[in-house]
Design a protein around this motif. Structure first.
Motif, PDB file in Angstrom:
ATOM      1  N   VAL A  69      11.121  -2.579 -14.170  1.00  0.00           N
ATOM      2  CA  VAL A  69      11.169  -2.966 -13.081  1.00  0.00           C
ATOM      3  C   VAL A  69      10.329  -2.212 -12.319  1.00  0.00           C
ATOM      4  O   VAL A  69      10.169  -0.952 -12.080  1.00  0.00           O
ATOM      5  N   PRO A  70       9.497  -2.688 -10.804  1.00  0.00           N
ATOM      6  CA  PRO A  70       8.855  -2.058 -10.142  1.00  0.00           C
ATOM      7  C   PRO A  70       9.272  -1.114  -8.467  1.00  0.00           C
ATOM      8  O   PRO A  70      10.683  -1.611  -8.633  1.00  0.00           O
ATOM      9  N   GLY A  71       9.199  -0.124  -8.700  1.00  0.00           N
ATOM     10  CA  GLY A  71       8.801   1.164  -8.063  1.00  0.00           C
ATOM     11  C   GLY A  71       9.793   1.843  -8.785  1.00  0.00           C
ATOM     12  O   GLY A  71      10.391   2.978  -8.017  1.00  0.00           O
ATOM     13  N   LEU A  72      10.268   2.120  -9.460  1.00  0.00           N
ATOM     14  CA  LEU A  72      10.672   2.906 -10.856  1.00  0.00           C
ATOM     15  C   LEU A  72       9.637   3.666 -12.004  1.00  0.00           C
ATOM     16  O   LEU A  72       9.191   3.371 -12.811  1.00  0.00           O
ATOM     17  N   VAL A  73       9.691   5.309 -11.602  1.00  0.00           N
ATOM     18  CA  VAL A  73       9.491   5.792 -12.435  1.00  0.00           C
ATOM     19  C   VAL A  73       9.942   7.040 -13.442  1.00  0.00           C
ATOM     20  O   VAL A  73      10.703   6.854 -12.559  1.00  0.00           O
TER      21      VAL A  73
ATOM     22  N   LEU B 197      12.122   7.124  -8.389  1.00  0.00           N
ATOM     23  CA  LEU B 197      11.611   6.174  -7.302  1.00  0.00           C
ATOM     24  C   LEU B 197      10.815   6.380  -7.457  1.00  0.00           C
ATOM     25  O   LEU B 197       9.457   7.875  -7.023  1.00  0.00           O
ATOM     26  N   SER B 198       9.413   5.468  -7.185  1.00  0.00           N
ATOM     27  CA  SER B 198       7.972   5.384  -7.566  1.00  0.00           C
ATOM     28  C   SER B 198       7.757   6.212  -5.548  1.00  0.00           C
ATOM     29  O   SER B 198       8.522   6.392  -4.883  1.00  0.00           O
ATOM     30  N   PRO B 199       7.146   7.043  -6.113  1.00  0.00           N
ATOM     31  CA  PRO B 199       6.018   8.684  -4.794  1.00  0.00           C
ATOM     32  C   PRO B 199       6.079   7.684  -3.328  1.00  0.00           C
ATOM     33  O   PRO B 199       5.703   6.569  -3.026  1.00  0.00           O
ATOM     34  N   GLY B 200       6.690   7.803  -2.212  1.00  0.00           N
ATOM     35  CA  GLY B 200       6.791   7.662  -0.674  1.00  0.00           C
ATOM     36  C   GLY B 200       6.929   5.769  -0.982  1.00  0.00           C
ATOM     37  O   GLY B 200       7.058   5.438   0.282  1.00  0.00           O
ATOM     38  N   THR B 201       8.304   5.926  -2.125  1.00  0.00           N
ATOM     39  CA  THR B 201       9.432   5.190  -1.431  1.00  0.00           C
ATOM     40  C   THR B 201       9.477   4.674  -0.119  1.00  0.00           C
ATOM     41  O   THR B 201      10.396   5.408   0.416  1.00  0.00           O
ATOM     42  N   LYS B 202       9.890   3.364   0.855  1.00  0.00           N
ATOM     43  CA  LYS B 202      10.878   3.945   1.766  1.00  0.00           C
ATOM     44  C   LYS B 202      11.948   2.910   1.624  1.00  0.00           C
ATOM     45  O   LYS B 202      12.943   2.902   2.041  1.00  0.00           O
ATOM     46  N   ASP B 203      11.527   1.870   1.252  1.00  0.00           N
ATOM     47  CA  ASP B 203      13.019   0.772   1.196  1.00  0.00           C
ATOM     48  C   ASP B 203      13.482   1.070  -0.276  1.00  0.00           C
ATOM     49  O   ASP B 203      12.918   0.365  -1.616  1.00  0.00           O
ATOM     50  N   GLU B 204      14.419   2.069  -0.567  1.00  0.00           N
ATOM     51  CA  GLU B 204      15.088   2.992  -2.078  1.00  0.00           C
ATOM     52  C   GLU B 204      15.837   1.368  -2.296  1.00  0.00           C
ATOM     53  O   GLU B 204      16.434   1.305  -3.830  1.00  0.00           O
TER      54      GLU B 204
END
Length: 470
Positions: free
Chosen positions: A124-128, A244-251
């Motif tokens: 899934v993109p945006g997950l760390v 969430l990746s650092p700086g994610t705007k739309d959770e």
């Protein structure tokens, strides 16, 4: 310690255009308390680096940009190590933004299911920082006392336990004082002996002036076991989480993608996969705010029904409230502001009461003109033209008042200097922009849509027998 030195060396290489780091400190032997909470216990295989940035007012580079650089460059310098880049948790533990709980009876089967969940979340993109709380290979030293043999030697299980603890942890033999400082003098086996399994055989139990070998009264074995067992509703549970990746705007996008990634998993009978407690808390908060919004709108509509003695006219204002929500979402998207369920939700609830005022005043004035004998078309045109300035002035003044809260810019009247950045505005920004853009859209809707709907409705009423448009 050597691993953290590698991380520190890497941090010195961060480009100046990607960081406003003021200083950092390293701690070896402890695990940093994170979103999941928990106790801070000594762990020899853990360590962390605390990074402090310059004050927000003097920060030229967004801290999220620095975290993104670390996420892309730091883990690679420690192959084989689990490295997580996390923002410092403020306030009480809030849980992970994405978490799942796998429940069942057999830990081997649970581990297989949880490992599949981890693999799917990794796509899934945006997950760390995807991880779990399952530790199946925790080394353990087991000392099983032969009670009959111990009784022959005249020692108890507590004597055995104290001997083992003293040999490994140490006995306090006395105090050592230098000036005002006082330190404990500890006696225990030397490191080379106590760190080897064979060194346990050298432990003896003092009893009546004699030293009884530990192996005479106990059997010592080395094995691996679970570090902890977590149960949920009486069932063994493994929690899998991601950040969430650092700086994610739309959770919402990565969270929805995470749910979709595990939705079609087929589980064996007796095993369940559910969202974690943090997700449930968020869903409950969202449901509460939605109920609060519709309760607020219902109270506004009931008040208007009593005032206008009509069901149709309050419905026109209700439509304008719903349409103004589009302004909230488009405005947040345009300003690249993260949608916060709590603060944006509060802003929408407040917006429902604020924006209804313009529609109420406009409809009331049109009704007043019609009662004075003015025809329908002229009443709608005159009402819109007359209320144009008051509606615009009230909306514009309210929007201007929200700008400092939304942007963090203002003026310090005590020290007489402008404020260009404010850290506290990060908390209020979603609510302020929600009200700002909701007001902006509703102002246009009030002056165009409400009169149009009013005129169309009254024309429809005039077509029915006994109904005429005055």
């Amino acid at each position: 310690d050597s691993a953290l030195k590698v991380v520190e060396k890497r941090l010195f290489e961060i480009p100046k255009d990607s960081s406003d780091i003021e200083n950092f400190s390293a701690v070896v032997g402890f695990n940093k308390i994170d979103m999941g909470g928990g106790d801070r216990r000594p762990e020899s295989h853990y360590g962390y680096v605390d990074i402090s940035f310059v004050d927000y007012d003097h920060r030229k580079v967004d801290s999220w940009k620095s975290m993104q650089w670390m996420q892309n460059h730091v883990p690679q310098v420690l192959p084989g190590w689990k490295v997580a880049i996390k923002k410092q948790q403020d306030g009480p533990p809030q849980g992970y933004p994405v978490s799942f709980e796998v429940s069942g009876e057999n830990f081997d089967r649970l581990a297989d299911i949880a490992d599949t969940v981890k693999a799917r979340l990794a796509t899934v993109p945006g997950l760390v920082n995807i991880n779990w709380d399952y530790d199946p290979v925790r080394p353990e030293l087991s000392v099983e006392v032969d009670r009959e043999q111990a009784q022959r030697f005249g020692v108890s299980t507590s004597d055995v336990a104290m001997a083992v603890r003293g040999a490994i942890h140490g006995y306090e033999a006395g105090k050592f004082r230098v000036g005002k400082d006082e330190d404990d003098v500890m006696v225990r086996l030397n490191p080379a002996t106590r760190e080897e399994f064979s060194g346990v055989n050298q432990i003896t139990i003092p009893h009546e002036g004699a030293q009884i070998p530990l192996t005479s009264v106990a059997r010592v074995t080395q094995k691996a076991s679970l570090a902890s067992i977590r149960r949920l509703d009486g069932k063994r549970t493994i929690q899998v989480w991601a950040e969430l990746s650092p700086g994610t705007k739309d959770e919402s996008k990565p969270k929805s993608a995470a749910l979709a990634a595990v939705k079609d998993m087929v589980l064996p009978p007796g095993y369940t996969l559910e969202t974690g407690s943090s997700n449930k808390d968020q869903e409950e908060s969202q449901a509460f705010l939605i109920r609060a919004f519709f309760i607020a709108v219902a109270l506004v509509v009931l008040t208007m029904v009593a005032q206008f003695n009509s069901l149709a006219q309050p419905f026109l204002v209700f439509i304008s409230i719903l349409l103004s929500l589009g302004g909230v979402f488009w405005g947040l998207l345009f300003m690249h502001v993260q949608f916060s369920i709590l603060m944006t939700g509060i802003g929408i609830i407040a917006l429902a009461g604020v924006v209804s005022k313009n529609g109420i005043v406009l409809i009331d004035f049109i009704n007043h003109l019609r009662r004075s004998g003015m025809p329908l078309r002229e009443s709608v045109i005159e009402g819109g033209a007359t209320r144009l300035r008051p509606v615009l002035l009230t909306a514009v003044t309210a929007m201007i008042g929200l700008v400092p809260m939304a942007t963090g810019k203002g003026f310090d009247f005590f020290h007489l200097h402008p404020i260009m950045k404010s850290e506290s505005s990060l908390w209020w920004t979603p609510m302020a922009w929600a009200i700002f853009w909701g007001l902006f859209f509703n102002t246009v809707l009030t002056l165009v849509v409400v009169p149009t709907l009013y005129y169309a409705w009254e024309r429809i009423k005039a077509r029915f027998p006994g109904k005429t448009a005055v």
